[in-house]
Design a protein around this motif. Structure first.
Motif, PDB file in Angstrom:
ATOM      1  N   SER A 427     -74.247 -30.780  23.288  1.00 24.51           N
ATOM      2  CA  SER A 427     -75.004 -31.975  23.180  1.00 24.51           C
ATOM      3  C   SER A 427     -74.351 -32.993  22.383  1.00 24.51           C
ATOM      4  CB  SER A 427     -76.502 -32.032  22.265  1.00 24.51           C
ATOM      5  OG  SER A 427     -76.346 -30.884  21.021  1.00 24.51           O
ATOM      6  N   GLY A 428     -73.185 -33.570  22.725  1.00 23.23           N
ATOM      7  CA  GLY A 428     -71.981 -34.124  22.494  1.00 23.23           C
ATOM      8  C   GLY A 428     -71.409 -33.481  21.572  1.00 23.23           C
ATOM      9  N   LYS A 429     -71.602 -32.687  20.484  1.00 26.24           N
ATOM     10  CA  LYS A 429     -71.179 -32.268  20.608  1.00 26.24           C
ATOM     11  C   LYS A 429     -69.791 -30.713  20.459  1.00 26.24           C
ATOM     12  CE  LYS A 429     -71.977 -30.652  15.545  1.00 26.24           C
ATOM     13  NZ  LYS A 429     -73.021 -29.924  14.948  1.00 26.24           N
ATOM     14  N   HIS A 430     -68.659 -31.193  20.178  1.00 26.50           N
ATOM     15  CA  HIS A 430     -67.969 -29.953  21.626  1.00 26.50           C
ATOM     16  C   HIS A 430     -66.642 -29.301  20.828  1.00 26.50           C
ATOM     17  CE1 HIS A 430     -69.480 -32.493  24.484  1.00 26.50           C
ATOM     18  NE2 HIS A 430     -68.643 -33.329  24.471  1.00 26.50           N
ATOM     19  N   GLU A 431     -67.246 -29.311  18.687  1.00 28.28           N
ATOM     20  CA  GLU A 431     -66.010 -28.825  17.707  1.00 28.28           C
ATOM     21  C   GLU A 431     -66.848 -27.435  18.508  1.00 28.28           C
ATOM     22  OE1 GLU A 431     -64.180 -29.943  16.129  1.00 28.28           O
ATOM     23  OE2 GLU A 431     -63.901 -31.723  16.625  1.00 28.28           O
ATOM     24  N   ASP A 432     -67.222 -26.857  19.120  1.00 28.37           N
ATOM     25  CA  ASP A 432     -67.595 -25.450  19.469  1.00 28.37           C
ATOM     26  C   ASP A 432     -66.524 -24.834  20.513  1.00 28.37           C
ATOM     27  OD1 ASP A 432     -68.554 -24.439  16.423  1.00 28.37           O
ATOM     28  OD2 ASP A 432     -70.796 -24.521  17.093  1.00 28.37           O
ATOM     29  N   LEU A 433     -67.126 -25.580  20.704  1.00 24.14           N
ATOM     30  CA  LEU A 433     -66.319 -25.370  22.256  1.00 24.14           C
ATOM     31  C   LEU A 433     -64.904 -25.681  22.615  1.00 24.14           C
ATOM     32  CD1 LEU A 433     -67.154 -23.969  25.208  1.00 24.14           C
ATOM     33  CD2 LEU A 433     -67.230 -26.205  25.864  1.00 24.14           C
ATOM     34  N   LYS A 434     -64.102 -26.522  21.778  1.00 23.84           N
ATOM     35  CA  LYS A 434     -63.041 -26.706  21.803  1.00 23.84           C
ATOM     36  C   LYS A 434     -62.419 -25.429  20.669  1.00 23.84           C
ATOM     37  CE  LYS A 434     -58.905 -30.055  18.796  1.00 23.84           C
ATOM     38  NZ  LYS A 434     -59.833 -30.697  18.297  1.00 23.84           N
ATOM     39  N   THR A 435     -62.768 -25.564  19.838  1.00 26.32           N
ATOM     40  CA  THR A 435     -62.062 -24.082  18.946  1.00 26.32           C
ATOM     41  C   THR A 435     -62.135 -21.954  20.020  1.00 26.32           C
ATOM     42  OG1 THR A 435     -63.350 -24.750  17.134  1.00 26.32           O
ATOM     43  CG2 THR A 435     -62.756 -22.031  16.774  1.00 26.32           C
ATOM     44  N   LEU A 436     -63.092 -22.299  20.903  1.00 28.48           N
ATOM     45  CA  LEU A 436     -63.512 -21.128  21.364  1.00 28.48           C
ATOM     46  C   LEU A 436     -62.358 -21.280  22.956  1.00 28.48           C
ATOM     47  CD1 LEU A 436     -67.161 -21.005  21.789  1.00 28.48           C
ATOM     48  CD2 LEU A 436     -65.734 -20.049  21.220  1.00 28.48           C
ATOM     49  N   ILE A 437     -62.067 -22.299  23.545  1.00 25.40           N
ATOM     50  CA  ILE A 437     -60.793 -22.780  23.849  1.00 25.40           C
ATOM     51  C   ILE A 437     -59.478 -22.716  23.766  1.00 25.40           C
ATOM     52  CG2 ILE A 437     -59.624 -24.457  25.301  1.00 25.40           C
ATOM     53  CD1 ILE A 437     -62.647 -26.099  25.906  1.00 25.40           C
ATOM     54  N   SER A 438     -59.276 -23.281  22.091  1.00 25.13           N
ATOM     55  CA  SER A 438     -58.180 -22.647  21.477  1.00 25.13           C
ATOM     56  C   SER A 438     -58.248 -20.914  21.210  1.00 25.13           C
ATOM     57  CB  SER A 438     -58.148 -23.183  20.190  1.00 25.13           C
ATOM     58  OG  SER A 438     -58.426 -24.516  20.069  1.00 25.13           O
ATOM     59  N   SER A 439     -59.411 -20.404  21.125  1.00 28.86           N
ATOM     60  CA  SER A 439     -58.926 -18.936  21.267  1.00 28.86           C
ATOM     61  C   SER A 439     -58.542 -18.675  22.344  1.00 28.86           C
ATOM     62  CB  SER A 439     -60.626 -18.428  20.612  1.00 28.86           C
ATOM     63  OG  SER A 439     -60.730 -19.025  19.380  1.00 28.86           O
ATOM     64  N   LEU A 440     -59.369 -18.795  23.732  1.00 27.14           N
ATOM     65  CA  LEU A 440     -58.921 -18.504  24.955  1.00 27.14           C
ATOM     66  C   LEU A 440     -57.450 -18.673  25.052  1.00 27.14           C
ATOM     67  CD1 LEU A 440     -62.088 -19.174  26.878  1.00 27.14           C
ATOM     68  CD2 LEU A 440     -61.543 -17.378  26.482  1.00 27.14           C
ATOM     69  N   SER A 441     -57.213 -19.685  24.951  1.00 21.66           N
ATOM     70  CA  SER A 441     -55.742 -19.886  24.651  1.00 21.66           C
ATOM     71  C   SER A 441     -54.470 -18.765  23.947  1.00 21.66           C
ATOM     72  CB  SER A 441     -55.386 -21.459  24.627  1.00 21.66           C
ATOM     73  OG  SER A 441     -56.350 -22.208  25.427  1.00 21.66           O
ATOM     74  N   ALA A 442     -55.011 -18.530  22.853  1.00 19.11           N
ATOM     75  CA  ALA A 442     -54.058 -17.372  22.389  1.00 19.11           C
ATOM     76  C   ALA A 442     -54.142 -15.877  22.946  1.00 19.11           C
ATOM     77  CB  ALA A 442     -54.487 -17.230  21.128  1.00 19.11           C
ATOM     78  N   LEU A 443     -55.514 -16.163  23.670  1.00 24.01           N
ATOM     79  CA  LEU A 443     -56.024 -14.365  23.953  1.00 24.01           C
ATOM     80  C   LEU A 443     -54.741 -14.637  25.658  1.00 24.01           C
ATOM     81  CD1 LEU A 443     -59.846 -14.667  23.163  1.00 24.01           C
ATOM     82  CD2 LEU A 443     -57.572 -12.763  22.418  1.00 24.01           C
ATOM     83  N   SER A 444     -54.733 -15.247  26.206  1.00 22.53           N
ATOM     84  CA  SER A 444     -54.553 -14.917  27.550  1.00 22.53           C
ATOM     85  C   SER A 444     -52.859 -14.892  27.461  1.00 22.53           C
ATOM     86  CB  SER A 444     -54.296 -16.616  27.656  1.00 22.53           C
ATOM     87  OG  SER A 444     -53.645 -17.774  27.244  1.00 22.53           O
ATOM     88  N   MET A 445     -52.332 -14.972  26.192  1.00 22.84           N
ATOM     89  CA  MET A 445     -51.273 -14.825  25.667  1.00 22.84           C
ATOM     90  C   MET A 445     -50.597 -13.414  25.686  1.00 22.84           C
ATOM     91  SD  MET A 445     -50.046 -17.822  25.791  1.00 22.84           S
ATOM     92  CE  MET A 445     -48.493 -17.895  25.397  1.00 22.84           C
ATOM     93  N   THR A 446     -51.394 -12.385  26.402  1.00 24.10           N
ATOM     94  CA  THR A 446     -51.587 -11.020  26.120  1.00 24.10           C
ATOM     95  C   THR A 446     -51.999 -10.513  26.899  1.00 24.10           C
ATOM     96  OG1 THR A 446     -53.259 -10.364  24.646  1.00 24.10           O
ATOM     97  CG2 THR A 446     -51.113 -10.901  23.552  1.00 24.10           C
ATOM     98  N   LYS A 447     -50.776  -9.350  27.946  1.00 23.17           N
ATOM     99  CA  LYS A 447     -51.291  -8.731  29.381  1.00 23.17           C
ATOM    100  C   LYS A 447     -52.753  -8.272  29.398  1.00 23.17           C
ATOM    101  CE  LYS A 447     -49.902  -5.376  33.196  1.00 23.17           C
ATOM    102  NZ  LYS A 447     -48.891  -4.250  33.548  1.00 23.17           N
TER     103      LYS A 447
END
Length: 678
Positions: A427-447
């Motif tokens: 609802s207009g606050k994207h900080e939590d989702l931004k954090t999760l995307i950062s986590s996904l980016s880190a997770l995507s680095m390993t097979k």
């Protein structure tokens, strides 16, 4: 009975009692009991009739066995009159038994159906936290199908949640009476015994399971925990016995004050205890034995605790957890949860996690990763990405975490659940989702993490993308590039995201490379059925020249693939007026060697798509001649260019499909041009 000795009479009565017992067991609702009883009766009848040379009839009535021919000279012994089954024949006997078997099967199926309904109601009540109601439903199911052992352990779990531990243990005992190698029965019983404080009994229960059960992987995990808890209890008792009364009194005073509502008293206690554990070898043990860890956790989570005092409390906790193994295990097994507070609190949690994960002793990070299931702790960890100071630490922690397959298997479930929840509550606050995307980016680095998260990531990709803040979209697309490597899920669901990626090609440079990887996984037949991509593509083409040619080329290449094989795709290209837009591109642009590669790809792919579409006879008659002229213009381009080859291929197909266009080629000397070029 005249002429009968006492021994014979006793033997007869014993046999009568045994027969009555067997008949009673045959009426049991437990199939395993019935089967065992039938086998016993078979063995008794077989031994009796063989002694007399008679006919042996098995109780399961699957067949009738006859004795062989009577040996010469032996007197035939009649087994007596046979029971009257219908017409008295063997066929009648088998028919009656078959009817009885069918009747029993129908009754069993009816009971199982009713039991399943009750089980599902019980499961729903359990999920809703209505444990008493769940117990009622499971008990009804048990009365219907008492042989289903999982009903007893479900009931036991409810009793455990209600702290009715004796009832939980009794339910597990009943399950194990029916099936003595039922893993869940032992595990659930051990959990109830631990809750009751009977740690020795819990260990004994699980050791018995190790002997009797085939699959002991889960048992080993719970047995290790039970043994650790028993060690902690034993060691706590020894510590309190070995310490002086004055020392115990002193520590007990400061441990109790640690949980004081008065901040000053709590901090003084924390400082004293911290110095004590740094200088006194048995300091950690005494604090643990006096319940100091649970008191410390309560104080940390208290709303009365001010942010300025977090440092002292967390410093003491860190020292306790990474100095003493049993204190660490006490914390792990108590499942102590951090209650999310402010950013300062989250930073302290990250510092604690970092201390544990990168402890010198490998025991601490390994044990932590194998047992960490606290969702609240996960949320706090994710929130650490918001803080510039904590973020680098979070990346290091995550990098260490994803090396543990056991941890990752649990982590990805919680992570995706949090993504979905965040997407629903946005609802207009994207900080939590931004954090999760950062986590996904880190997770995507390993097979390993990509393999586990594959389906979850792509299933939620559009939802995350639609809710993501503008500054995180490129990070998500980059994560997608990594997740696409070796993805199996894209083969079936990749087509669902192509339209959205085509739209993004008009806005984001990173969209085109991801679209390329997705297209590699998707069958052409699936792509041709997605008409949404045609509307999206027209929108992107109309944005030219503001759209980068590399992105536009990738999008048009998708059309070239689908129109090559699908008549429907060609019709949609015409319907959505994409053909007009592509013809305009061909008309306005002539490729030379100095033309950028990306622009050349746009024009070349446009030529391929147009060539595919003009295979339609009606379209050929309407615009054929002018299309031939347009393709000829590009076929005259400098040798070696892709556009020249694609234009020539298109002309050859058109000439082959239409005599009118072949004639047009002759009139314009197009055939000579093609021969001179190739």
């Amino acid at each position: 009975m005249p002429g009968t000795s006492k021994e014979e009479l006793d033997d007869f009565l014993a046999k009568a009692d045994k027969a009555h017992e067997l008949i009673t067991l045959l009426s049991s609702e437990d199939d395993s009991v019935i089967k065992t009883t039938q086998d016993k009766i078979d063995n008794i009848l077989k031994s009796d009739w063989e002694e007399e040379g008679g006919c042996v009839t098995k109780v399961n009535k699957s067949q009738i066995n006859k004795m062989g021919d009577t040996p010469a000279g032996a007197a035939a012994v009649s087994p007596g009159p046979s029971p009257d089954y219908g017409d008295g024949s063997q066929e009648g006997f088998m028919r009656v038994m078959e009817e009885d078997a069918n009747r029993r099967a129908e009754e069993r199926a009816r009971k199982e159906g009713k039991s399943k309904v009750r089980r599902e109601k019980g499961n729903a009540a359990f999920k809703a936290g209505e444990y008493a109601k769940a117990i009622e439903e499971y008990e009804i199911a048990i009365r219907l199908t008492g042989w289903q052992v999982s009903l007893y352990t479900n009931k036991a779990l409810c009793h455990t949640r209600l702290n009715q531990l004796d009832e939980a243990i009794a339910a597990c005992d009943r399950a194990l009476y029916i099936e003595d190698d039922f893993v869940k029965g032992y595990v659930q019983k051990s959990i109830a015994l631990i809750a009751k404080g009977a740690l020795s009994d819990s260990v004994a229960c699980l050791e018995e399971a190790m002997e009797k059960c085939k699959n002991t992987v889960i048992v080993e995990k719970y047995l290790e925990k039970a043994r650790h808890l028993l060690d902690i209890e034993t060691r706590n008792t020894e510590v309190l016995k070995g310490a002086s009364e004055d020392k115990i009194k002193e520590f007990k005073h400061f441990v109790s004050k640690l949980g004081s509502d008065k901040t000053f008293e709590s901090l003084i206690s924390a400082e004293f205890l911290l110095k004590a554990v740094e200088h006194t070898p048995e300091g950690c043990e005494l604090i643990r034995a006096l319940g100091g860890i649970s008191i410390l956790m309560k104080q940390i989570n208290s709303e009365q605790t001010e942010a300025a005092h977090y440092t002292s409390l967390f410093t003491l906790l860190k020292h306790l957890l990474v100095t003493d193994k049993l204190s660490f295990l006490s914390w792990i097994y108590s499942e102590s949860m951090f209650v999310p507070r402010d950013d300062s609190f989250s930073c302290q949690v990250i510092l604690l996690l970092h201390k544990i994960i990168f402890a010198d002793n490998e025991y601490f990070p390994t044990t932590f990763l194998e047992n960490w299931t606290c969702k609240a702790l996960l949320k706090l960890y994710l929130s650490g990405f918001k803080d510039p100071v904590s973020k680098p630490m979070c990346m290091l922690i995550l990098g260490r975490m994803v090396q543990s397959t056991k941890f990752l298997a649990r982590f990805q479930t919680d992570l995706v659940a949090q993504i979905k929840k965040t997407g629903e509550e946005i609802s207009g606050k994207h900080e939590d989702l931004k954090t999760l995307i950062s986590s996904l980016s880190a997770l995507s680095m390993t097979k390993t993490s990509r393999k586990i998260l594959d389906l979850k990531f792509w299933s939620n990709f559009l939802e995350i993308l639609d809710n993501a803040p503008d500054g995180s979209i490129d990070d998500l697309l980059s994560a997608g590039m990594n997740f696409a490597i070796g993805s199996e899920s894209l083969k079936t669901i990749g087509v669902n995201i192509t339209s959205r990626l085509i739209e993004l090609c008009g806005e984001r440079k990173r969209a085109a490379p991801l679209l390329n990887r997705v297209l590699e996984k998707c069958p052409n037949s699936q792509l041709a059925e997605d008409k949404g991509q045609f509307a999206a593509l027209l929108k992107v083409i109309k944005q030219r020249p503001s759209v980068e040619d590399e992105n536009l080329s990738t999008a048009i290449k998708l059309l070239a693939r689908t129109t090559a094989e699908s008549v429907q795709a060609r019709k949609w290209v015409v319907k959505y007026k994409i053909l007009e837009a592509l013809l305009q591109i061909l008309d306005e642009n002539i490729v030379v060697k100095s033309t950028p590669k990306s622009a050349t790809a746009v024009i070349s792919n446009s030529a391929l798509v147009c060539g595919h579409c003009f295979l339609d006879e009606a379209l050929c008659k309407k615009q054929g001649p002018e299309i031939v002229d347009l393709f000829l213009k590009h076929a005259k381009a400098e040798k070696g260019l892709v556009i020249q080859q694609n234009a020539a291929i298109a002309l050859a197909r058109l000439a082959k499909s239409s005599p009118i266009l072949l004639e047009r080629l002759r009139q314009t000397r197009g055939l000579e041009i093609l021969h001179s070029r190739y």
